[in-house]
Design a protein around this motif. Structure first.
Motif, PDB file in Angstrom:
ATOM      1  N   ASP A 102       0.833  -1.199   0.000  1.00 46.95           N
ATOM      2  CA  ASP A 102       0.000   0.000   0.000  1.00 46.95           C
ATOM      3  C   ASP A 102       0.869   1.252   0.000  1.00 46.95           C
ATOM      4  O   ASP A 102       1.903   1.306   0.675  1.00 46.95           O
ATOM      5  N   GLN A 103       0.413   2.255  -0.725  1.00 52.35           N
ATOM      6  CA  GLN A 103       1.108   3.538  -0.740  1.00 52.35           C
ATOM      7  C   GLN A 103       0.831   4.265   0.573  1.00 52.35           C
ATOM      8  O   GLN A 103      -0.302   4.284   1.056  1.00 52.35           O
ATOM      9  N   LEU A 104       1.855   4.856   1.150  1.00 52.97           N
ATOM     10  CA  LEU A 104       1.704   5.611   2.383  1.00 52.97           C
ATOM     11  C   LEU A 104       1.101   6.981   2.075  1.00 52.97           C
ATOM     12  O   LEU A 104       1.325   7.529   0.988  1.00 52.97           O
ATOM     13  N   PRO A 105       0.364   7.552   3.004  1.00 51.14           N
ATOM     14  CA  PRO A 105      -0.204   8.888   2.773  1.00 51.14           C
ATOM     15  C   PRO A 105       0.897   9.900   2.440  1.00 51.14           C
ATOM     16  O   PRO A 105       1.905   9.978   3.138  1.00 51.14           O
ATOM     17  N   GLY A 106       0.703  10.626   1.330  1.00 48.00           N
ATOM     18  CA  GLY A 106       1.656  11.651   0.922  1.00 48.00           C
ATOM     19  C   GLY A 106       2.932  11.127   0.282  1.00 48.00           C
ATOM     20  O   GLY A 106       3.813  11.916  -0.056  1.00 48.00           O
ATOM     21  N   GLU A 107       3.041   9.824   0.118  1.00 47.43           N
ATOM     22  CA  GLU A 107       4.262   9.237  -0.435  1.00 47.43           C
ATOM     23  C   GLU A 107       4.325   9.464  -1.950  1.00 47.43           C
ATOM     24  O   GLU A 107       3.381   9.152  -2.674  1.00 47.43           O
ATOM     25  N   GLU A 108       5.434  10.005  -2.406  1.00 52.95           N
ATOM     26  CA  GLU A 108       5.636  10.230  -3.837  1.00 52.95           C
ATOM     27  C   GLU A 108       5.850   8.890  -4.548  1.00 52.95           C
ATOM     28  O   GLU A 108       6.374   7.945  -3.945  1.00 52.95           O
ATOM     29  N   PRO A 109       5.471   8.786  -5.829  1.00 58.26           N
ATOM     30  CA  PRO A 109       5.591   7.516  -6.547  1.00 58.26           C
ATOM     31  C   PRO A 109       6.997   6.909  -6.530  1.00 58.26           C
ATOM     32  O   PRO A 109       7.145   5.706  -6.295  1.00 58.26           O
ATOM     33  N   VAL A 110       8.031   7.719  -6.758  1.00 58.85           N
ATOM     34  CA  VAL A 110       9.385   7.173  -6.761  1.00 58.85           C
ATOM     35  C   VAL A 110       9.768   6.688  -5.365  1.00 58.85           C
ATOM     36  O   VAL A 110      10.355   5.609  -5.203  1.00 58.85           O
ATOM     37  N   ASP A 111       9.424   7.447  -4.337  1.00 60.39           N
ATOM     38  CA  ASP A 111       9.698   7.014  -2.961  1.00 60.39           C
ATOM     39  C   ASP A 111       8.974   5.703  -2.654  1.00 60.39           C
ATOM     40  O   ASP A 111       9.502   4.840  -1.947  1.00 60.39           O
ATOM     41  N   HIS A 112       7.771   5.570  -3.195  1.00 61.92           N
ATOM     42  CA  HIS A 112       6.961   4.357  -2.994  1.00 61.92           C
ATOM     43  C   HIS A 112       7.685   3.125  -3.547  1.00 61.92           C
ATOM     44  O   HIS A 112       7.853   2.127  -2.841  1.00 61.92           O
ATOM     45  N   VAL A 113       8.128   3.177  -4.816  1.00 58.77           N
ATOM     46  CA  VAL A 113       8.777   1.995  -5.400  1.00 58.77           C
ATOM     47  C   VAL A 113      10.125   1.715  -4.745  1.00 58.77           C
ATOM     48  O   VAL A 113      10.504   0.550  -4.589  1.00 58.77           O
ATOM     49  N   LEU A 114      10.838   2.755  -4.336  1.00 61.24           N
ATOM     50  CA  LEU A 114      12.113   2.540  -3.657  1.00 61.24           C
ATOM     51  C   LEU A 114      11.907   1.873  -2.295  1.00 61.24           C
ATOM     52  O   LEU A 114      12.638   0.947  -1.925  1.00 61.24           O
ATOM     53  N   ARG A 115      10.903   2.335  -1.556  1.00 59.39           N
ATOM     54  CA  ARG A 115      10.610   1.741  -0.245  1.00 59.39           C
ATOM     55  C   ARG A 115      10.218   0.274  -0.388  1.00 59.39           C
ATOM     56  O   ARG A 115      10.694  -0.587   0.365  1.00 59.39           O
ATOM     57  N   LEU A 116       9.350  -0.015  -1.370  1.00 61.91           N
ATOM     58  CA  LEU A 116       8.915  -1.399  -1.561  1.00 61.91           C
ATOM     59  C   LEU A 116      10.058  -2.292  -2.013  1.00 61.91           C
ATOM     60  O   LEU A 116      10.194  -3.425  -1.537  1.00 61.91           O
ATOM     61  N   ALA A 117      10.881  -1.802  -2.925  1.00 61.12           N
ATOM     62  CA  ALA A 117      12.012  -2.603  -3.403  1.00 61.12           C
ATOM     63  C   ALA A 117      12.955  -2.954  -2.248  1.00 61.12           C
ATOM     64  O   ALA A 117      13.349  -4.114  -2.080  1.00 61.12           O
ATOM     65  N   GLU A 118      13.280  -1.962  -1.435  1.00 63.06           N
ATOM     66  CA  GLU A 118      14.172  -2.233  -0.306  1.00 63.06           C
ATOM     67  C   GLU A 118      13.492  -3.123   0.726  1.00 63.06           C
ATOM     68  O   GLU A 118      14.111  -4.028   1.294  1.00 63.06           O
ATOM     69  N   GLY A 119      12.212  -2.885   0.955  1.00 64.29           N
ATOM     70  CA  GLY A 119      11.473  -3.729   1.901  1.00 64.29           C
ATOM     71  C   GLY A 119      11.462  -5.183   1.481  1.00 64.29           C
ATOM     72  O   GLY A 119      11.612  -6.089   2.312  1.00 64.29           O
ATOM     73  N   LYS A 120      11.280  -5.438   0.194  1.00 63.91           N
ATOM     74  CA  LYS A 120      11.280  -6.815  -0.313  1.00 63.91           C
ATOM     75  C   LYS A 120      12.660  -7.455  -0.155  1.00 63.91           C
ATOM     76  O   LYS A 120      12.774  -8.612   0.265  1.00 63.91           O
ATOM     77  N   ALA A 121      13.713  -6.705  -0.502  1.00 62.67           N
ATOM     78  CA  ALA A 121      15.071  -7.245  -0.382  1.00 62.67           C
ATOM     79  C   ALA A 121      15.395  -7.584   1.070  1.00 62.67           C
ATOM     80  O   ALA A 121      15.920  -8.658   1.379  1.00 62.67           O
ATOM     81  N   ARG A 122      15.061  -6.685   1.981  1.00 67.77           N
ATOM     82  CA  ARG A 122      15.351  -6.925   3.400  1.00 67.77           C
ATOM     83  C   ARG A 122      14.476  -8.048   3.976  1.00 67.77           C
ATOM     84  O   ARG A 122      14.932  -8.829   4.820  1.00 67.77           O
TER      85      ARG A 122
END
Length: 191
Positions: A36-56
């Motif tokens: 899920d996208q966080l409130p106010g989260e920019e699209p690029v920040d969203h994909v970066l957060r998810l990518a790192e979250g998946k790797a970790r």
């Protein structure tokens, strides 16, 4: 090519095919995280957060040193288009993409357990669809292809005829910017 096995934190067959095409040794361990996208989260920040979250997350489930996570979105007129929920959602997405340029943004992260650090990057590609007729959209949806793809289409599959041109990385639109990923894996010493 690989000196060490990389763990791909994704069930995407397209990402696996791309890594295989580059001769990279890897194993697949999908990481299931909330996307899920966080409130106010920019699209690029969203994909970066998810990518790192998946790797970790994958690193927390198995042994290994290098973990590759990725997330892809389609961005059209400020709307993040993930995977369509149903037939009507796929129709809506494809109609919105019809005849207008949009962006495919893939965030990827390579988590290095030894350094306890992640290298993260986003790659953007502009895609131009031709104007689509309703019967083209319905025929494509009937194939079932749209339902596991961001924006409801696969450039490498049945939607190839819909794409007039792209500006940027083709493999990014498929789901993993291979040139950038391979370069970063080399920089980190994974290859």
């Amino acid at each position: 090519m690989s000196a060490t096995t990389i763990v791909l934190a994704s069930a995407s067959p397209r990402r696996s095919e791309l890594l295989e095409s580059a001769g990279i040794s890897f194993r697949v361990l999908p990481a299931d995280i909330c996307e899920d996208q966080l409130p106010g989260e920019e699209p690029v920040d969203h994909v970066l957060r998810l990518a790192e979250g998946k790797a970790r997350a994958a690193a927390g489930m198995t042994e290994g040193r290098f973990f590759l996570g990725a997330d892809t979105i389609v961005l059209c007129d400020g709307e993040i288009m993930g995977k369509p929920k149903d037939h009507a959602d796929a129709q809506r997405m494809l109609r919105k993409l019809s005849g207008v340029p949009h962006e495919v943004v893939t965030g990827f992260a390579i988590y290095d357990r030894e350094r306890d650090d992640a290298l993260v990057e986003a790659v953007r590609t502009k895609v131009f669809f031709k104007p689509l007729r309703d019967e083209e959209i319905d025929a494509y949806i009937a194939t079932g292809c749209p339902f596991d793809k961001a924006g409801g289409y696969a450039i490498q599959g049945g939607a190839a005829h819909m794409v007039q041109k792209i500006d940027g990385s083709y493999t990014n639109v498929v789901g993993l910017p291979l040139c950038e990923v391979v370069e970063k894996l080399r920089v980190l010493g994974a290859l």
